[in-house]
Design a protein around this motif. Structure first.
Motif, PDB file in Angstrom:
ATOM      1  N   ALA A  18     -12.197 -29.723  32.606  1.00 19.38           N
ATOM      2  CA  ALA A  18     -11.438 -28.897  32.229  1.00 19.38           C
ATOM      3  C   ALA A  18     -10.529 -27.340  32.618  1.00 19.38           C
ATOM      4  N   LEU A  37      -7.454 -32.521  33.199  1.00 16.70           N
ATOM      5  CA  LEU A  37      -8.085 -32.085  31.648  1.00 16.70           C
ATOM      6  C   LEU A  37      -7.193 -33.909  31.672  1.00 16.70           C
ATOM      7  N   ALA A  41     -10.490 -36.626  30.416  1.00 14.52           N
ATOM      8  CA  ALA A  41     -10.188 -37.188  28.872  1.00 14.52           C
ATOM      9  C   ALA A  41     -10.349 -38.997  29.123  1.00 14.52           C
ATOM     10  N   PRO A  60      -9.484 -33.578  23.334  1.00 12.77           N
ATOM     11  CA  PRO A  60      -9.592 -32.934  24.213  1.00 12.77           C
ATOM     12  C   PRO A  60      -9.011 -31.293  23.508  1.00 12.77           C
ATOM     13  N   PRO A  61      -8.147 -30.862  22.635  1.00 12.21           N
ATOM     14  CA  PRO A  61      -7.510 -29.886  21.858  1.00 12.21           C
ATOM     15  C   PRO A  61      -9.218 -29.319  21.456  1.00 12.21           C
ATOM     16  N   PHE A  64     -10.181 -27.604  24.643  1.00 11.24           N
ATOM     17  CA  PHE A  64      -9.204 -27.005  25.153  1.00 11.24           C
ATOM     18  C   PHE A  64      -9.617 -25.475  24.322  1.00 11.24           C
ATOM     19  N   GLY A  97      -0.471 -24.797  27.245  1.00  7.16           N
ATOM     20  CA  GLY A  97      -1.088 -26.539  27.317  1.00  7.16           C
ATOM     21  C   GLY A  97      -1.405 -27.584  26.076  1.00  7.16           C
ATOM     22  N   PHE A  98      -0.601 -27.335  24.964  1.00  8.51           N
ATOM     23  CA  PHE A  98       0.172 -28.003  23.851  1.00  8.51           C
ATOM     24  C   PHE A  98       0.101 -29.964  24.379  1.00  8.51           C
ATOM     25  N   TRP A 100       0.035 -31.585  27.549  1.00  9.36           N
ATOM     26  CA  TRP A 100      -1.154 -31.255  28.190  1.00  9.36           C
ATOM     27  C   TRP A 100      -1.966 -32.535  27.455  1.00  9.36           C
ATOM     28  N   LEU A 101      -2.252 -31.214  26.275  1.00  2.00           N
ATOM     29  CA  LEU A 101      -3.343 -31.616  24.837  1.00  2.00           C
ATOM     30  C   LEU A 101      -2.904 -32.693  24.802  1.00  2.00           C
ATOM     31  N   ALA A 104      -3.143 -36.099  27.167  1.00  2.00           N
ATOM     32  CA  ALA A 104      -4.968 -36.100  27.825  1.00  2.00           C
ATOM     33  C   ALA A 104      -5.258 -36.762  26.625  1.00  2.00           C
ATOM     34  N   VAL A 105      -5.027 -36.331  24.813  1.00  2.00           N
ATOM     35  CA  VAL A 105      -5.171 -37.017  23.525  1.00  2.00           C
ATOM     36  C   VAL A 105      -4.489 -38.621  23.726  1.00  2.00           C
TER      37      VAL A 105
END
Length: 128
Positions: A18, A37, A41, A60-61, A64, A97-98, A100-101, A104-105
């Motif tokens: 990240a 990212l 993950a 990931p969150p 981040f 970033g949301f 991409w978070l 990733a989750v």
């Protein structure tokens, strides 16, 4: 069976991925950040020990947020006394970033589900 690393090591590897994405993309947090990212993950979920799989998949969150606060604090060292300025500098990171978070989750959970179902299939195949 493959490589199996401890949960904290997997989280550290995800953080490195990240952070490289942040260095590559800067404050925009566009697709280069997203690729790094999601790759972090994916790698972390694929290589973590099975006992730590459900710790790493939704991480990931959290990773981040730690990186976001660290990067913002590093860049704004002269504003450490001003909480409003600090918060104003972190909000764009959260907004950009949301997506991409979430991706990733999603990738982490998919890898965790794949590994969990594969494990169940492997253990039941040997029982007679």
């Amino acid at each position: 069976m493959g490589v199996q690393i401890p949960s904290l090591v997997a989280l550290a590897v995800m953080a490195v991925f990240a952070q490289v994405g942040i260095w590559v993309d800067g404050d925009d947090l566009g697709w280069p950040f997203g690729v790094w990212l999601v790759a972090g993950a994916l790698f972390a979920a694929a290589t973590v020990r099975k006992v730590g799989l459900w710790v790493v998949a939704p991480a990931p969150p959290v990773v981040f947020v730690v990186l976001m606060v660290g990067n913002t604090a590093w860049r704004q060292q002269n504003l450490w006394g001003s909480n409003k300025e600090f918060a104003a500098n972190t909000v764009p990171w959260l907004v950009h970033g949301f997506p991409w978070l979430a991706a990733a989750v999603g990738v982490g959970v998919l890898v965790a589900l794949f590994r969990a179902t594969r494990r169940l299939g492997d253990s039941s195949a040997g029982v007679r």
